[in-house]
Design a protein around this motif. Structure first.
Motif, PDB file in Angstrom:
ATOM      1  N   TRP A 186       1.019  -1.210  -0.015  1.00  0.00           N
ATOM      2  CA  TRP A 186      -0.102  -0.011  -0.068  1.00  0.00           C
ATOM      3  C   TRP A 186       0.834   1.354  -0.025  1.00  0.00           C
ATOM      4  O   TRP A 186       1.992   1.370   0.693  1.00  0.00           O
ATOM      5  N   VAL A 187       0.607   2.385  -0.722  1.00  0.00           N
ATOM      6  CA  VAL A 187       1.207   3.521  -0.791  1.00  0.00           C
ATOM      7  C   VAL A 187       0.092   4.653  -0.456  1.00  0.00           C
ATOM      8  O   VAL A 187      -1.126   4.461  -0.737  1.00  0.00           O
ATOM      9  N   ALA A 188       0.741   5.849   0.061  1.00  0.00           N
ATOM     10  CA  ALA A 188      -0.264   6.797   0.262  1.00  0.00           C
ATOM     11  C   ALA A 188      -0.121   8.015  -0.886  1.00  0.00           C
ATOM     12  O   ALA A 188      -1.175   8.707  -1.018  1.00  0.00           O
ATOM     13  N   ASP A 189       0.616   7.807  -1.658  1.00  0.00           N
ATOM     14  CA  ASP A 189       0.866   8.695  -2.919  1.00  0.00           C
ATOM     15  C   ASP A 189       0.695   8.231  -3.836  1.00  0.00           C
ATOM     16  O   ASP A 189       1.260   7.415  -4.618  1.00  0.00           O
ATOM     17  N   GLU A 190      -0.454   8.556  -4.405  1.00  0.00           N
ATOM     18  CA  GLU A 190      -0.984   7.867  -5.794  1.00  0.00           C
ATOM     19  C   GLU A 190      -0.193   8.265  -6.831  1.00  0.00           C
ATOM     20  O   GLU A 190      -0.049   7.492  -7.931  1.00  0.00           O
ATOM     21  N   GLY A 191       0.630   9.373  -6.828  1.00  0.00           N
ATOM     22  CA  GLY A 191       1.653   9.688  -8.092  1.00  0.00           C
ATOM     23  C   GLY A 191       2.343   8.631  -8.315  1.00  0.00           C
ATOM     24  O   GLY A 191       3.052   8.293  -9.346  1.00  0.00           O
ATOM     25  N   LEU A 192       2.785   7.728  -7.227  1.00  0.00           N
ATOM     26  CA  LEU A 192       3.597   6.382  -7.371  1.00  0.00           C
ATOM     27  C   LEU A 192       3.176   5.344  -8.182  1.00  0.00           C
ATOM     28  O   LEU A 192       3.778   4.592  -8.661  1.00  0.00           O
ATOM     29  N   LEU A 193       1.746   5.467  -8.524  1.00  0.00           N
ATOM     30  CA  LEU A 193       1.054   4.381  -9.112  1.00  0.00           C
ATOM     31  C   LEU A 193       1.640   4.307 -10.563  1.00  0.00           C
ATOM     32  O   LEU A 193       1.565   3.073 -11.399  1.00  0.00           O
ATOM     33  N   ASP A 194       1.931   5.321 -11.108  1.00  0.00           N
ATOM     34  CA  ASP A 194       2.549   5.381 -12.568  1.00  0.00           C
ATOM     35  C   ASP A 194       3.739   4.572 -12.765  1.00  0.00           C
ATOM     36  O   ASP A 194       3.795   3.789 -13.634  1.00  0.00           O
ATOM     37  N   ALA A 195       4.659   4.727 -12.048  1.00  0.00           N
ATOM     38  CA  ALA A 195       5.889   4.219 -11.768  1.00  0.00           C
ATOM     39  C   ALA A 195       5.736   2.581 -11.506  1.00  0.00           C
ATOM     40  O   ALA A 195       6.544   1.883 -11.935  1.00  0.00           O
ATOM     41  N   VAL A 196       4.808   2.426 -10.483  1.00  0.00           N
ATOM     42  CA  VAL A 196       4.616   1.104 -10.188  1.00  0.00           C
ATOM     43  C   VAL A 196       4.087   0.254 -11.472  1.00  0.00           C
ATOM     44  O   VAL A 196       4.554  -1.007 -11.754  1.00  0.00           O
ATOM     45  N   THR A 197       3.112   0.879 -12.167  1.00  0.00           N
ATOM     46  CA  THR A 197       2.816   0.277 -13.491  1.00  0.00           C
ATOM     47  C   THR A 197       3.801  -0.016 -14.519  1.00  0.00           C
ATOM     48  O   THR A 197       4.103  -1.274 -14.803  1.00  0.00           O
ATOM     49  N   ALA A 198       4.759   0.994 -14.684  1.00  0.00           N
ATOM     50  CA  ALA A 198       5.951   0.692 -15.315  1.00  0.00           C
ATOM     51  C   ALA A 198       6.829  -0.499 -14.890  1.00  0.00           C
ATOM     52  O   ALA A 198       7.608  -1.170 -15.707  1.00  0.00           O
ATOM     53  N   VAL A 199       6.808  -0.390 -13.639  1.00  0.00           N
ATOM     54  CA  VAL A 199       8.013  -1.606 -13.174  1.00  0.00           C
ATOM     55  C   VAL A 199       7.311  -2.994 -12.969  1.00  0.00           C
ATOM     56  O   VAL A 199       7.617  -3.889 -13.649  1.00  0.00           O
ATOM     57  N   SER A 200       6.206  -2.909 -12.067  1.00  0.00           N
ATOM     58  CA  SER A 200       5.370  -4.343 -12.082  1.00  0.00           C
ATOM     59  C   SER A 200       4.418  -4.785 -12.711  1.00  0.00           C
ATOM     60  O   SER A 200       4.259  -6.003 -13.247  1.00  0.00           O
ATOM     61  N   GLY A 201       3.642  -3.631 -12.922  1.00  0.00           N
ATOM     62  CA  GLY A 201       2.390  -3.986 -13.989  1.00  0.00           C
ATOM     63  C   GLY A 201       2.950  -4.394 -15.493  1.00  0.00           C
ATOM     64  O   GLY A 201       2.429  -5.401 -15.766  1.00  0.00           O
ATOM     65  N   SER A 202       3.664  -3.663 -16.105  1.00  0.00           N
ATOM     66  CA  SER A 202       4.200  -3.853 -17.287  1.00  0.00           C
ATOM     67  C   SER A 202       5.485  -4.735 -17.300  1.00  0.00           C
ATOM     68  O   SER A 202       5.953  -5.624 -18.314  1.00  0.00           O
TER      69      SER A 202
END
Length: 282
Positions: free
Chosen positions: A171-187
């Protein structure tokens, strides 16, 4: 971030209420299969998808309700948005009638922000945005989530259990991190599959029979991944442990880690995926 948790010892047999799955493609269908395997009663599930896959259609024989009239759907405890982000604008407003004050909406749509989802739903809706990845299909996924201010601790715990049924959860508190999360683990799984693909091609060019090169590449990538899964040793240390000075591995790593090698390429790839995630937000 909280400590990662995984699917071990997760049971959904005590789930109460109704789970509505909007979109039952590869990811949505895989998650539903995993939830049912861990005790979720198919009779508590409603699937809204004009073209559900074979696995979801098979679950209908066990009680899953496929595309019922929305006015017949019981109060939803959780609504899972698993459609492609490109069609979210057409699909998400259509589920507004299913949202109650006690419903939590769980999104796995890449790029779609909490704000954009909230705007398509009744005011005050509890929304959690997550980014899982395809290994969720075998219980080895990686999901990162962020809740909006309306989510209660009980709702977050419910979503945590649902996503932990497919693998690890952070879990993260900063939604802005989700774009980088998508790039690393999502893709990221696609990057690993590409590595296996190119490794096999390189082996064939070095003289190996094509089918043998493909088997060697697949076994090597999956075996190295399993080794990482079973240990807490850092990837850099694992790499050094199999690299003898002046040996064959060192010769290959001189290329991969040299100028224009894997490091800058991966940095550019993750940056491109991050930018695209932000573009999908609209």
């Amino acid at each position: 971030m909280t400590e990662a948790t995984n699917a071990r010892n997760i049971s959904l047999a005590d789930f109460t209420g109704t789970l509505v799955l909007v979109g039952a493609g590869k990811m949505g269908g895989a998650m539903l299969e995993g939830w049912c395997a861990l005790g979720l009663d198919p009779r508590q599930v409603v699937v809204l998808d004009p073209q559900p896959g074979a696995s979801v259609s098979a679950l209908a024989k066990r009680g899953v309700r496929l595309n019922p009239e929305k006015q017949t759907v019981p109060d939803a405890s959780v609504i899972v948005l698993a459609v492609k982000p490109q069609v979210a604008g057409d699909v998400v407003p259509g589920v507004s009638a299913l949202v109650t004050p006690s419903t939590v909406v769980l999104s796995i749509m890449a790029g779609k922000t909490l704000k954009s989802i909230e705007q398509a739903l009744p005011g005050g809706t509890a929304v959690i945005r997550t980014m899982p990845n395809t290994p969720a299909a075998i219980g080895r996924g990686m999901t990162v989530g962020v809740p909006n201010a309306r989510v209660t601790p009980k709702q977050q715990e419910l979503v945590h259990r649902l996503m932990a049924a497919t693998g690890e959860v952070e879990w993260v508190a900063d939604e802005g991190l989700l774009d980088a999360v998508t790039a690393v683990s999502g893709s990221g799984p696609a990057y690993v599959f590409l590595l296996a693909e190119y490794l096999a091609q390189a082996g064939a060019k070095a003289g190996l029979p094509r089918d043998l090169a493909e088997r060697l590449a697949r076994a090597t990538v999956s075996g190295a991944g399993e080794l990482m899964h079973r240990t807490t040793i850092e990837a850099a240390i694992l790499r050094k442990n199999v690299t003898s000075p002046g040996g064959t591995t060192a010769a290959a790593l001189d290329v991969l880690m040299g100028e224009g090698g894997l490091d800058p390429l991966m940095e550019r790839a993750v940056a491109a995926a991050t930018r695209r995630s932000r573009e999908l937000a609209g």
